[in-house]
Design a protein around this motif. Structure first.
Motif, short mmCIF file in Angstrom:
data_model
loop_
_atom_site.label_atom_id
_atom_site.label_comp_id
_atom_site.label_asym_id
_atom_site.label_seq_id
_atom_site.Cartn_x
_atom_site.Cartn_y
_atom_site.Cartn_z
N ASP A 352 0.79 -1.18 -0.21
CA ASP A 352 0.08 -0.01 -0.05
C ASP A 352 0.94 1.26 -0.15
O ASP A 352 1.73 1.33 0.79
CB ASP A 352 -0.98 0.03 1.23
CG ASP A 352 -2.22 -0.96 1.12
OD1 ASP A 352 -2.39 -1.43 0.05
OD2 ASP A 352 -2.85 -1.33 2.19
N ASP A 355 -2.68 6.92 -0.50
CA ASP A 355 -4.00 7.14 -1.25
C ASP A 355 -3.81 8.09 -2.69
O ASP A 355 -3.31 9.11 -2.62
CB ASP A 355 -5.12 7.96 -0.57
CG ASP A 355 -5.81 6.87 0.48
OD1 ASP A 355 -5.04 5.66 0.59
OD2 ASP A 355 -6.74 7.28 1.17
N GLY A 356 -4.23 7.68 -3.75
CA GLY A 356 -4.09 8.40 -5.02
C GLY A 356 -2.71 8.25 -5.77
O GLY A 356 -2.53 8.81 -6.49
N CYS A 357 -1.71 7.29 -5.23
CA CYS A 357 -0.53 7.41 -5.52
C CYS A 357 -0.15 6.05 -6.46
O CYS A 357 0.63 6.01 -7.03
CB CYS A 357 0.53 7.51 -4.74
SG CYS A 357 0.75 8.92 -4.08
N ASP A 384 -9.63 0.37 -8.09
CA ASP A 384 -9.20 0.55 -6.62
C ASP A 384 -9.84 1.97 -5.84
O ASP A 384 -9.43 2.92 -6.42
CB ASP A 384 -7.82 0.55 -6.33
CG ASP A 384 -7.23 0.70 -4.82
OD1 ASP A 384 -8.20 0.94 -3.95
OD2 ASP A 384 -6.13 0.66 -4.66
N ARG A 386 -9.31 3.82 -3.62
CA ARG A 386 -8.42 4.45 -2.87
C ARG A 386 -7.13 4.45 -3.68
O ARG A 386 -6.24 5.50 -3.44
CB ARG A 386 -7.88 3.88 -1.52
CG ARG A 386 -9.24 3.90 -0.58
CD ARG A 386 -9.02 3.62 0.68
NE ARG A 386 -7.99 4.28 1.50
CZ ARG A 386 -7.39 4.02 2.86
NH1 ARG A 386 -7.99 2.90 3.57
NH2 ARG A 386 -6.41 4.70 3.32
N ASP A 387 -6.99 4.10 -4.80
CA ASP A 387 -5.84 4.07 -5.63
C ASP A 387 -4.42 3.83 -4.84
O ASP A 387 -3.66 5.08 -4.90
CB ASP A 387 -5.78 5.38 -6.43
CG ASP A 387 -4.83 5.25 -7.60
OD1 ASP A 387 -4.40 4.36 -8.25
OD2 ASP A 387 -4.30 6.40 -7.98
N ARG A 388 -4.51 3.15 -4.15
CA ARG A 388 -3.19 3.02 -3.22
C ARG A 388 -2.52 1.50 -3.20
O ARG A 388 -1.31 1.26 -2.85
CB ARG A 388 -3.54 3.09 -1.77
CG ARG A 388 -4.55 2.31 -1.06
CD ARG A 388 -4.73 2.39 0.42
NE ARG A 388 -5.37 1.35 1.01
CZ ARG A 388 -5.36 1.10 2.30
NH1 ARG A 388 -4.55 1.77 3.05
NH2 ARG A 388 -6.15 0.16 2.85
N THR A 389 -3.26 0.42 -3.58
CA THR A 389 -2.68 -1.10 -3.39
C THR A 389 -2.05 -1.61 -4.71
O THR A 389 -2.67 -1.46 -5.90
CB THR A 389 -3.94 -1.79 -3.06
OG1 THR A 389 -4.44 -1.58 -1.98
CG2 THR A 389 -3.34 -3.19 -2.83
#
Length: 424
Positions: A352, A355-357, A384, A386-389
């Motif tokens: 993880d 968020d957003g990365c 995703d 949260r665009d994090r995983t």
């Protein structure tokens, strides 16, 4: 140091330094791949003796079957006996078929959609729509299968003990919900093994759909890397004890045990479910490749042989997972911008980022010649929220290649995080 604690000026300086380092990484022209959990060449070599077995002059199974001929829809009894223990399915309730467990999962879902399963009043879509519960992060091919067949996907968070069972039980009260996807041991990608309590609740819970199915994709049943294997409760026995004998469909394969593209896949369930699947098989095939099954049965004649073989796999895999952790910890430990799992088995690491990365990290890595699974892959529809995983697969590269890829990835993660922090 926590990167979030840096002052604006310190962040600007760090960003300049990271961009310079990243430009040097790109200039190296790397071509590295951490996308899919494929066995390495060294692992495949462990099964070379299987390919050299002299079956041309000895092609008769233990029960007298001439493996060159038609028939034997359920698969060779000796092979089913060898994998009954590892898969926790009685041999008489186990089917050995082709080379792909994903094919068996697809078959089961398609047959359920077209015809229903034992206990169905009608084919799945005719009973008011169809939905499946999808623990996330999870296996992208499960989700792609549902999307292909128009089955709605409802996400459930994964915890350290398996899917959030309070949420699973709440959602199963909807009669549209026909099943749940599970990778119960060394889950893809988190590496979690379901707790005994989680398995008991899955077996015992009330469901609005009488034909609810647990799709138990036990892909990593014997794929531990630690000295002590993690135990997994017997879902078939628990379902039968709780009055739901037909609830679980168990899947497994030798794809990451012997030869990945030409192994043997397994389906296990209740007698009623086995008869149901074999009934559908009988309309489209005369039987599986019994010569390949015979090779496997002679190479891995019993459960101890399977486990001894997998111990050799662990010797190849363990250093790669340790190296990945070491490189990430050295670069990102204490920065507050990344966390990752340390699985005791399986093929993946779940990582993880802020968020957003995640999408930005994948793009940076790709531009530097490091291929990652697309951001969002462990979620239905590839999204995703949260665009994090990120899902990492360290099995295929050599140790040298993995060190380069992990080092470059860590740089991309830090760069993406500092970019975001500097932007406020």
């Amino acid at each position: 140091m926590e990167l979030a604690a840096l002052s604006p000026a310190e962040l600007a300086d760090r960003l300049t330094a990271l961009r310079g380092e990243y430009d040097r990484l790109k200039a190296r022209g790397l071509r590295l791949d951490l996308t899919r959990g494929k066995p390495s060449a060294a692992q495949l070599e462990l099964s070379r003796p299987l390919l050299e077995l002299p079956i041309a002059d000895d092609h008769t199974a233990q029960d007298g079957t001439d493996c060159r001929n038609y028939g034997g829809l359920q698969g060779l009894p000796e092979l089913r006996a060898a994998f009954a223990g590892p898969l926790q399915v009685p041999a008489e309730q186990l089917v050995a078929f082709g080379n792909s467990s994903l094919e068996l999962m697809y078959e089961c879902v398609v047959d359920a959609v077209l015809f229903g399963v034992p206990g169905s009043a009608a084919p799945w879509p005719r009973s008011g729509g169809t939905a499946m519960l999808c623990p996330v992060p999870g296996y992208d091919r499960h989700f792609a299968l549902c999307e292909k067949l128009g089955i709605d996907m409802i996400t459930v968070p994964m915890t350290d003990t398996g899917p959030d069972m309070d949420e699973v039980e709440r959602l199963a009260a909807d009669e549209r919900v026909k099943g749940i996807w599970c990778v119960p041991k060394y889950s893809n990608p988190t590496g979690v093994t379901f707790s005994d309590e989680t398995v008991r609740r899955l077996a015992a819970m009330e469901t609005a759909a009488p034909d609810f199915r647990i799709f138990w994709d036990n892909a990593y049943a014997v794929h531990g890397m630690a000295e002590a294997d993690e135990p997994l409760a017997d879902v078939l026995s628990l379902c039968a004890e709780r009055g739901h004998p037909d609830r679980a469909f168990v899947f497994g394969s030798t794809s990451k045990i012997t030869t990945a593209g030409s192994g043997v896949a397994f389906f296990g369930s209740s007698p009623a479910n086995v008869d149901w699947l074999l009934g559908h098989f009988a309309k489209r095939t005369i039987g599986p490749d019994k010569l390949n099954q015979l090779r496997h049965a002679r190479f891995l004649p019993d459960a101890p042989a399977v486990r001894a073989h997998m111990a050799r796999h662990a010797e190849v895999l363990r250093p790669k997972f340790e190296l990945l952790h070491t490189v990430l910890e050295k670069r990102l430990g204490g920065t507050g911008v990344a966390s990752w799992t340390r699985p005791r088995g399986g093929y993946f690491v779940s990582l993880d980022v802020p968020d957003g990365c995640a999408t930005r990290v994948v793009r940076l890595a790709a531009d530097a010649g490091i291929a990652l699974t697309p951001a969002g892959a462990p979620f239905p529809y590839g999204k995703d929220p949260r665009d994090r995983t990120l899902r990492l697969a360290p099995s295929y590269p050599t140790l040298e290649q993995l060190h380069e890829a992990a080092s470059g990835l860590a740089l991309c993660i830090e760069l993406a995080a500092v970019e975001r922090l500097a932007a406020g």
